[in-house]
Design a protein around this motif. Sequence first.
Motif, PDB file in Angstrom:
ATOM      1  N   MET A 285       0.830  -1.214   0.000  1.00  0.00           N
ATOM      2  CA  MET A 285       0.000   0.000   0.000  1.00  0.00           C
ATOM      3  C   MET A 285       0.862   1.261   0.000  1.00  0.00           C
ATOM      4  N   GLN A 286       0.344   2.320  -0.583  1.00  0.00           N
ATOM      5  CA  GLN A 286       0.957   3.654  -0.566  1.00  0.00           C
ATOM      6  C   GLN A 286      -0.119   4.635  -0.122  1.00  0.00           C
ATOM      7  N   PRO A 287      -0.314   4.802   1.207  1.00  0.00           N
ATOM      8  CA  PRO A 287      -1.383   5.686   1.674  1.00  0.00           C
ATOM      9  C   PRO A 287      -1.162   7.130   1.229  1.00  0.00           C
ATOM     10  N   ALA A 288      -2.211   7.751   0.754  1.00  0.00           N
ATOM     11  CA  ALA A 288      -2.154   9.167   0.375  1.00  0.00           C
ATOM     12  C   ALA A 288      -2.156  10.023   1.630  1.00  0.00           C
ATOM     13  N   LEU A 289      -1.426  11.108   1.594  1.00  0.00           N
ATOM     14  CA  LEU A 289      -1.416  12.062   2.700  1.00  0.00           C
ATOM     15  C   LEU A 289      -2.194  13.327   2.364  1.00  0.00           C
ATOM     16  N   GLU A 290      -2.308  13.639   1.110  1.00  0.00           N
ATOM     17  CA  GLU A 290      -3.008  14.846   0.689  1.00  0.00           C
ATOM     18  C   GLU A 290      -4.103  14.482  -0.299  1.00  0.00           C
ATOM     19  N   GLY A 291      -5.225  15.189  -0.204  1.00  0.00           N
ATOM     20  CA  GLY A 291      -6.306  14.958  -1.144  1.00  0.00           C
ATOM     21  C   GLY A 291      -7.671  14.953  -0.493  1.00  0.00           C
ATOM     22  N   HIS A 292      -8.701  15.005  -1.353  1.00  0.00           N
ATOM     23  CA  HIS A 292     -10.101  14.946  -0.935  1.00  0.00           C
ATOM     24  C   HIS A 292     -10.798  13.964  -1.862  1.00  0.00           C
ATOM     25  N   TRP A 293     -11.637  13.097  -1.273  1.00  0.00           N
ATOM     26  CA  TRP A 293     -12.307  12.085  -2.069  1.00  0.00           C
ATOM     27  C   TRP A 293     -13.751  11.948  -1.609  1.00  0.00           C
ATOM     28  N   THR A 294     -14.567  11.336  -2.481  1.00  0.00           N
ATOM     29  CA  THR A 294     -15.939  10.974  -2.135  1.00  0.00           C
ATOM     30  C   THR A 294     -16.018   9.456  -2.061  1.00  0.00           C
ATOM     31  N   VAL A 295     -16.566   8.964  -0.968  1.00  0.00           N
ATOM     32  CA  VAL A 295     -16.658   7.515  -0.789  1.00  0.00           C
ATOM     33  C   VAL A 295     -18.095   7.129  -0.485  1.00  0.00           C
ATOM     34  N   ASP A 296     -18.441   5.912  -0.832  1.00  0.00           N
ATOM     35  CA  ASP A 296     -19.786   5.397  -0.571  1.00  0.00           C
ATOM     36  C   ASP A 296     -19.810   4.701   0.775  1.00  0.00           C
ATOM     37  N   THR A 297     -20.728   5.133   1.623  1.00  0.00           N
ATOM     38  CA  THR A 297     -20.907   4.510   2.933  1.00  0.00           C
ATOM     39  C   THR A 297     -22.318   3.941   3.027  1.00  0.00           C
ATOM     40  N   SER A 298     -22.592   3.243   4.087  1.00  0.00           N
ATOM     41  CA  SER A 298     -23.925   2.687   4.284  1.00  0.00           C
ATOM     42  C   SER A 298     -24.971   3.777   4.438  1.00  0.00           C
ATOM     43  N   ALA A 299     -24.530   5.017   4.739  1.00  0.00           N
ATOM     44  CA  ALA A 299     -25.453   6.153   4.884  1.00  0.00           C
ATOM     45  C   ALA A 299     -25.453   7.050   3.649  1.00  0.00           C
ATOM     46  N   GLY A 300     -24.761   6.653   2.583  1.00  0.00           N
ATOM     47  CA  GLY A 300     -24.684   7.458   1.372  1.00  0.00           C
ATOM     48  C   GLY A 300     -23.283   7.963   1.100  1.00  0.00           C
ATOM     49  N   SER A 301     -23.119   8.747   0.069  1.00  0.00           N
ATOM     50  CA  SER A 301     -21.807   9.269  -0.320  1.00  0.00           C
ATOM     51  C   SER A 301     -21.414  10.428   0.589  1.00  0.00           C
ATOM     52  N   ILE A 302     -20.146  10.422   1.020  1.00  0.00           N
ATOM     53  CA  ILE A 302     -19.648  11.514   1.857  1.00  0.00           C
ATOM     54  C   ILE A 302     -18.252  11.902   1.391  1.00  0.00           C
ATOM     55  N   GLY A 303     -17.863  13.135   1.695  1.00  0.00           N
ATOM     56  CA  GLY A 303     -16.526  13.606   1.393  1.00  0.00           C
ATOM     57  C   GLY A 303     -15.579  13.286   2.538  1.00  0.00           C
ATOM     58  N   VAL A 304     -14.353  12.892   2.190  1.00  0.00           N
ATOM     59  CA  VAL A 304     -13.349  12.588   3.206  1.00  0.00           C
ATOM     60  C   VAL A 304     -12.032  13.240   2.821  1.00  0.00           C
ATOM     61  N   THR A 305     -11.199  13.425   3.820  1.00  0.00           N
ATOM     62  CA  THR A 305      -9.839  13.906   3.604  1.00  0.00           C
ATOM     63  C   THR A 305      -8.940  13.222   4.628  1.00  0.00           C
ATOM     64  N   THR A 306      -7.686  13.598   4.666  1.00  0.00           N
ATOM     65  CA  THR A 306      -6.744  12.956   5.599  1.00  0.00           C
ATOM     66  C   THR A 306      -6.471  13.851   6.805  1.00  0.00           C
ATOM     67  N   VAL A 307      -5.994  13.234   7.858  1.00  0.00           N
ATOM     68  CA  VAL A 307      -5.559  14.001   9.026  1.00  0.00           C
ATOM     69  C   VAL A 307      -4.429  14.944   8.628  1.00  0.00           C
ATOM     70  N   PHE A 308      -3.507  14.475   7.795  1.00  0.00           N
ATOM     71  CA  PHE A 308      -2.408  15.332   7.345  1.00  0.00           C
ATOM     72  C   PHE A 308      -2.947  16.575   6.646  1.00  0.00           C
ATOM     73  N   GLU A 309      -3.946  16.417   5.805  1.00  0.00           N
ATOM     74  CA  GLU A 309      -4.529  17.559   5.106  1.00  0.00           C
ATOM     75  C   GLU A 309      -5.105  18.552   6.102  1.00  0.00           C
ATOM     76  N   LYS A 310      -5.721  18.058   7.150  1.00  0.00           N
ATOM     77  CA  LYS A 310      -6.289  18.951   8.163  1.00  0.00           C
ATOM     78  C   LYS A 310      -5.180  19.653   8.944  1.00  0.00           C
ATOM     79  N   VAL A 311      -4.083  18.943   9.234  1.00  0.00           N
ATOM     80  CA  VAL A 311      -2.946  19.573   9.909  1.00  0.00           C
ATOM     81  C   VAL A 311      -2.369  20.682   9.042  1.00  0.00           C
ATOM     82  N   LYS A 312      -2.174  20.400   7.769  1.00  0.00           N
ATOM     83  CA  LYS A 312      -1.599  21.394   6.853  1.00  0.00           C
ATOM     84  C   LYS A 312      -2.490  22.627   6.758  1.00  0.00           C
ATOM     85  N   ALA A 313      -3.803  22.411   6.630  1.00  0.00           N
ATOM     86  CA  ALA A 313      -4.729  23.541   6.532  1.00  0.00           C
ATOM     87  C   ALA A 313      -4.721  24.365   7.816  1.00  0.00           C
TER      88      ALA A 313
END
Length: 940
Positions: free
Chosen positions: A383-411
Amino acid sequence: MTGSHIGRRGFLARSGAVATTLLSLKYVPAAARTQASEAAPKLVYGEWEDVMRRKWTWDRVVRGSRGINCAGHCAFNVYVKNGVVWREEQQGEYGATDDDTPDWGPRGCQKGVRHSKYMYGKQRVLYPMKRVGERGEGKWQRISWEQAANEIADKFLEHATQSGPDSITFATGTAMVMKRASFAALFRFANATGLVMPETFAGVGDLPVGAYMTLGHSLPGDNHAAIYKSKCVLVWAANPAATRIPDAHFLWEAKYNGTDVVTIAPDFNATAMHSSRWLNPKPGTDTALAMAMVQTIIADKLVDWSYVREQTDLPFLVRETDGKFLSWGDLAGNVSSDAYCLWDEKSGRVMRAPASGAAALAGGKPDVPQQGAPVESLALQDMQPALEGHWTVDTSAGSIGVTTVFEKVKALCNERYTPEQAQQITGVHADNTRAVARSFANSGAGMIYAGFRSCKWLHGDKLQRAWLLMCALTGNTGREGGGMQTTQLANADGVVKFAFAGLGPRVKIAALSVWDYARGDGKALNTRTYGASTADHLDRHYREAIGNGWLPDYGKTPWKMAFMAGHNTANWRASGTRFRETVLAKVDTIVTMTPDMSVTAMYSDYVLPVAHHYEREDFVMEGHTPFIQVLDRAVPPLGESEDDWQIMARLSKAISVKADERALAPVKDTIFGQAVEHDYRNLHALFTLNGTIGSSRDIAQFLIDNTDGMPKISFEELARRGFVRGDDSEGVQFGSKSPFSYQILASTRDKRPYATLTGRQQFYFDHDWFLQEGEALPVYVAPLALSGYPLRLTMGHARHGVHSMYRDDALLLGLQRGEPDIHVNPGDARLRRVKDGDLIRTFNSLGSFVAMARVTAAVPSGSMFMFHGWDPMLFEGRQNFGAAIPTAALLKPTSLVSQYGHLNYSPLRYAPNQTYHDYTVEFERHVAAPGAAATSDRRS
């Protein structure tokens, strides 16, 4: 002496007279010689020159050390002549850790070479005493050990049967717990009796809560030789040139070897003057400075990307809607799972983070045997985990936006903590912040030599989280010569075996800050000091934590009896004067076990004399060094003193006899939710393991035999050699078979998950209280201040004392100002017409104290500084700095959180620190009333 009045000076003078009589050295007036024991040697010194000429002759040499919380624990040769400790000197036989580090020696300090005189000083308590006047009045009756033990046993049984064992406490003072046999004896006594032990770790504001939050281990550290391996050392919130005298040479040797040594402290202290650079942030703004360094490291792309991906939660995915971690069970079609998620750059999809969730938490402790499947590794495989970026993922409650902890630290850093923004908060120029951050990140071995002073701020946990974030981004945690360095405490396996043998775990340890809040009406103190809004906010979280079952309610049972041992609690307690007057005064029976007189002893009902370091058999070990060092008995205890084990054995015997006389049925109790009984008729047999333990020496041998990593030798051999090196401790870091923790290296080297909720170094906390308080990530929060009082008073450990010990020694006082002093800035002094050497009154809405002004440009304008440890007995009116420290009731809400992964109320790991710096003061020139008794007492 029955009913006699003994004031402070009178008490000390009489104690000194007894001590002089007991000494067999005969350089005393002829009249006094005739009163000496007929059994003593008839050696007479005619003139003082005779004493000096014979200074280098002795009868025998004994190995010894100091069993107090100096953390140095240096090996000494103790020279005995005519039954008296005549002098001491460093043993000087350590050698180097390896071929690439300097020698450990010489180890020692001015307190150590002064102990042979201090142990015979006027402050010694020589025999059991009972109070016959008002508390603090100084009226004592000398009593026998038998009377003392019997009366204390009667009180113990009265309170245990009428109010329950929870109404009785036994302090875990560091001067006791640093001595391993005494520590084990205390734990067994508490375990057998069911009494409560208020701790003095978080209780004195020394618990690195932020380190535990991040690493699942509160004391990251290697031995001090690791400093020499570092290429950039940030000495932060510490002053080792004054407080780590035996080890400070590693810093200067490293500097001469090319290491960039940077001191970060508001005041120009003894360490700063020898460093490569000095940064002086305003007091309490260090977190903003650390986060600005984080911003620089990220902006300059000085990140160790592979380390961050594997070892931290920075690549973990967080929901952008509510700030909660995305769990593997959230994803559509997945089975229930609390493991966490990564975005894999190679496959372009969400992947389960290996070794995360509940399974990781259970497997994060390398000393816990694993059941079932092997612990999953932190290794990322393909695996090569991403540290930066924003994505949309499908969950049991519908599609949601996610980002990384690193992205939140940088912001966060870009929004709030650029070096220019931090400059406005800290006063440190942005160029200097960037320069130090780049030196640290580019060094290849960056270390933060962390002071415990950081724990004494209300928001000190976030500073430690920021430090560890700096270390993680640069791959330094776990690296030789790198990482955040606090200390290492010895593994407790031998102590636990001794304390729990035949009983199981029954020990009750209370977080002192929570204890004091319950006992001292913390809400009222906060309302008076900080206003209703702050007081209501803290109290609401405190009450809710109790209601949630996160905290015990210490206010339910009255505090009836207190054993004070190994510390001087009435001296150092935050809001100390208020504590003495409103909390301690309500305790029915106070028993102080101490070698030396103190304010705590003065306010006690019974004072029991304890043997000093050269008068006992024990050993000490702390991970600043890889050595186990002996305390061997050089001379018998002075007067009627006894060591801690002997005193507890006496008390347990008296309690058993009294309980048997009363035909006392076992006392019912509840521990960890389970019903238990305490059979006090059998207490002495339980305490002594049915008579198999008869001395501290026996306990010491038990610990040697039952502690993993300790060389299996006899106590006699340890006493002959003075010190031995622990197993698997040949380098600057402790191996898995050493007697010290391997927990961090088990993760960085062996890829075992950390003992945290995420199984990683955890920088993001999605608990509701953290999100509500704005503390999901480490952020700067301004320290609290008192309206109308413009000066920030901070404190630090002293060069010439270890806490309150040695602070009253005549010679060491002569190396200072001779009395308590407080450092003030020249500009602030001029505004108040104060000159160097004037007495000043420092005050705020809580109270005031008087001390000598030391006017110095080393202290920045708008602040004051004072070395701690000065006993109130040395101050006018017995009011020391504690009279003006109103912080005792500041319970940090997030430190009350429990049932969140590894965050659970645990007084020695995760609990609110008692804080000491979130307040402000004012000062003015003080003129004492002519002939005032308090003034003469202060100057005595």
